[in-house]
Write a protein that holds these residues in place. Structure first.
Motif, short mmCIF file in Angstrom:
data_model
loop_
_atom_site.label_atom_id
_atom_site.label_comp_id
_atom_site.label_asym_id
_atom_site.label_seq_id
_atom_site.Cartn_x
_atom_site.Cartn_y
_atom_site.Cartn_z
N THR A 44 -0.24 -3.39 4.65
CA THR A 44 0.87 -4.26 5.00
C THR A 44 0.44 -5.73 5.00
O THR A 44 -0.74 -6.05 5.01
CB THR A 44 1.42 -3.91 6.39
OG1 THR A 44 0.45 -4.30 7.38
CG2 THR A 44 1.70 -2.42 6.52
N SER A 61 -2.02 -6.66 7.74
CA SER A 61 -3.34 -6.04 7.76
C SER A 61 -4.32 -6.92 6.98
O SER A 61 -3.93 -7.86 6.29
CB SER A 61 -3.27 -4.63 7.14
OG SER A 61 -2.36 -3.82 7.85
N THR A 118 5.59 -4.52 7.32
CA THR A 118 4.95 -3.70 8.34
C THR A 118 5.68 -2.37 8.50
O THR A 118 6.89 -2.30 8.40
CB THR A 118 4.93 -4.44 9.69
OG1 THR A 118 6.26 -4.83 10.03
CG2 THR A 118 4.06 -5.66 9.62
N GLU A 171 -2.19 0.83 7.99
CA GLU A 171 -1.75 -0.37 8.70
C GLU A 171 -2.71 -0.63 9.85
O GLU A 171 -3.32 0.29 10.39
CB GLU A 171 -0.32 -0.24 9.21
CG GLU A 171 -0.09 0.88 10.19
CD GLU A 171 1.37 1.00 10.61
OE1 GLU A 171 2.17 0.15 10.20
OE2 GLU A 171 1.68 1.94 11.37
N TYR A 212 -0.97 -12.22 13.88
CA TYR A 212 -2.04 -11.47 13.23
C TYR A 212 -2.97 -12.48 12.56
O TYR A 212 -2.55 -13.25 11.70
CB TYR A 212 -1.47 -10.51 12.20
CG TYR A 212 -0.46 -9.54 12.75
CD1 TYR A 212 -0.83 -8.24 13.12
CD2 TYR A 212 0.88 -9.90 12.91
CE1 TYR A 212 0.10 -7.35 13.63
CE2 TYR A 212 1.81 -9.01 13.41
CZ TYR A 212 1.41 -7.74 13.78
OH TYR A 212 2.34 -6.84 14.27
#
Length: 553
Positions: A339, A342, A362, A385, A518
């Motif tokens: 994703t 990631s 995601t 993921e 992230y």
């Protein structure tokens, strides 16, 4: 009391078949608690691509028998009579009741329902949909949510979770459903209602033990299912594959819907792995494994010099499994996918082996769609993921079209056993990857809020005044994922590409009141890998220090 809420509550009482939620609602009405009624009737659980998930209780904003029966009626209307649905469930409070209510509604509407024989891991349900050639599947689970939650996840005939526009069609059909007391209901005595035997579990075990596990089997393991349904299935899988059964945390070995030994039944949460790590130290384990309560995710821990342990990140496990699967498979049509939140490392590994690579939104529902629309045929052999979800395949593709914590645990164990045979560890394999591709380090920063408008405000602020520098790195470009960047469907998120390969993705959580960030940094390895790791920690800390001000949170 609010007369409108009172009318809604009485209407609900008139159709609710559950004496527990009827008693709860009656007590609220007698107490005159407007706020409690508003919490239950002022909104409703929205049916989306994750299905339904919420706290147990009375009313449309809670998980209960009425909510579940309405969802089943909506699904029945979209599918139509004669279609076949497989139904699974975990061991949470009322999961078995909700599963049987679903079967009753579906068979009453003229569909066929096959119910799994006992509480089982979610990947068994996903596998069974394709194994039985069904048109759809339902599993009753709230995965790693708190004990008072439950949920309802829908799969389509390809064995993967539904994606738009199917979710919207089901949601509209739910809205068109009248009182559930007027629905025709089937019973277990009906020929269309079948309770499956455990042969479907045997077929699943045969499929996952055929994954590229290798031949090495000498490994000491510590394991916990975190009071979930994964324990018996994982043990059977390991024994069938020729491993010794892992040492299991006794107090967490059996399903318990109250999850009494953990504050939050999620292996990523602080403290959740404490008992497993304590067991690992006691038995001197070479590998620590955990499943979340419905066993679709897998956590992995490894020993450190000196006798302590550390948990690997989802991205670290994803990179190890991804390269392993690529090495163990063949064919020009192979595809690996992950994703947008990631690590970018899998893409570099795929390029090194000349294997197709895709990034998706995601969620595993999107990973399973990777390669759709490609001009040439592609076989998805691995997807992952960062949130500890992995689907491992072979030359024939994926046995489970969803994340599978049992198959992932088996494959990690095979990889660790081979490394041990070679006098090495999984940490050594990670260092090898760092030398080949650069050290890719990832982390998360989450902001939990009581008021969802704070998340909307933070996203609006970032779009109005985008950052030009974060963590000492220049922001070189930005993607507004609302605009469908890179051919992806639109989603609420922002992706920043910074100098040096650093990347930041910011998005609202789809299941919790959180804004999630992230983070990834890439550090070239020119000397010792340990030096690059230390630099990566400093770089990630610098990003974390800058983000709150940029978000205004």
């Amino acid at each position: 009391m609010d007369n409108g809420l009172v009318r809604l509550a009485h209407s609900w009482l008139a159709q609710d078949p559950d004496p527990e939620t009827r008693a709860e609602l009656t007590a609220l009405l007698e107490s005159g608690d407007d706020e409690a009624l508003r919490e239950r009737f002022g909104a409703r659980l929205e049916f989306g691509t994750a299905g339904l998930r919420g706290e147990l209780g009375a009313g449309p904003n809670r998980m209960n028998r009425v909510t579940v029966m309405r969802a089943a009626a909506g699904l029945a209307r979209v599918l139509g009579p004669g279609r076949h649905v497989v139904i699974g469930y975990d061991a949470r409070h009322k999961s078995d009741v909700f599963a049987h209510d679903t079967a009753a509604v579906l068979t009453g509407a003229g569909l066929r329902a096959s119910v799994l024989p006992l509480p089982l891991p979610t990947p068994v349900l996903a596998f069974a949909v394709r194994r039985l050639g069904a048109d759809a599947g339902v599993t009753v689970t709230a995965s790693h949510n708190p004990p008072r939650d439950n949920g309802y996840k829908v799969y389509w005939g390809d064995g993967s979770q539904i994606v738009p526009p199917i979710d919207a069609e089901i949601s509209a059909a739910i809205d068109a459903t009248g009182p559930v007391s007027e629905l025709p209901l089937g019973s277990p005595a009906d020929p269309a209602w079948v309770t499956l035997g455990e042969d479907v579990v045997a077929d699943y075990l045969k499929a996952v033990t055929a994954l590229p596990i290798g031949e090495a089997r000498d490994l000491r393991m510590a394991y916990t299912p975190l009071h979930g349904v994964g324990g018996a299935t994982l043990r059977s899988a390991f024994l069938s594959a020729g491993f010794d059964a892992p040492a299991t945390v006794e107090v967490q070995a059996e399903p318990d819907p109250d999850f009494p030994t953990v504050a939050f039944p999620n292996p990523e949460e602080p403290g959740a792995m404490d008992l497993a790590l304590e067991l690992a130290r006691r038995v001197e384990a070479d590998l620590v494994l955990a499943n979340d309560p419905d066993a679709d995710r897998c956590a992995v821990g490894v020993p450190l010099p000196g006798g302590d342990y550390r948990m690997l990140t989802g991205d670290e496990v994803g990179a190890l499994l991804g390269e392993h699967v690529i090495r163990q498979t063949s064919g020009d049509d192979r595809l690996v996918a992950t994703t947008i939140v990631s690590s970018s490392l899998l893409g570099k590994i795929a390029a090194a082996y000349d294997v197709h690579y895709a990034e998706t939104l995601t969620g595993f529902k999107w990973i399973m769609k990777a390669g759709d629309g490609a001009e040439d045929a592609r076989t998805l052999v691995f997807g992952y993921e960062e949130a500890l979800g992995y689907s491992v395949g072979s030359d024939q593709g994926l046995p489970v079209h969803d994340k599978d914590g049992i198959g992932a645990a088996l494959t990690v164990a095979g990889l660790a056993a081979q490394a041990r045979l070679d006098g090495r560890t999984l940490l050594d394999l990670l260092d090898d990857q760092a030398r080949r591709y650069g050290l890719h380090a990832t982390s998360q920063l989450s902001f939990r809020v009581a008021d969802l408008s704070l998340i909307d405000g933070a996203m609006a602020r970032l779009r109005a005044v985008p950052p030009t520098r974060l963590g000492g790195h220049e922001v070189e470009s930005a993607d507004d994922l609302n605009e469908g960047s890179g051919g992806l469907p639109p989603t609420d998120g922002l992706r920043y590409h910074l100098s040096g390969g650093t990347r930041v993705v910011i998005r609202p959580s789809g299941t919790e009141p959180k804004l999630k960030c992230y983070l990834e940094v890439v550090v070239p390895v020119t000397g010792e890998v340990s030096q690059a790791r230390a630099q990566a920690v400093r770089d990630l800390d610098a990003l974390k220090a800058d983000l709150p001000a940029a978000l205004g949170l």
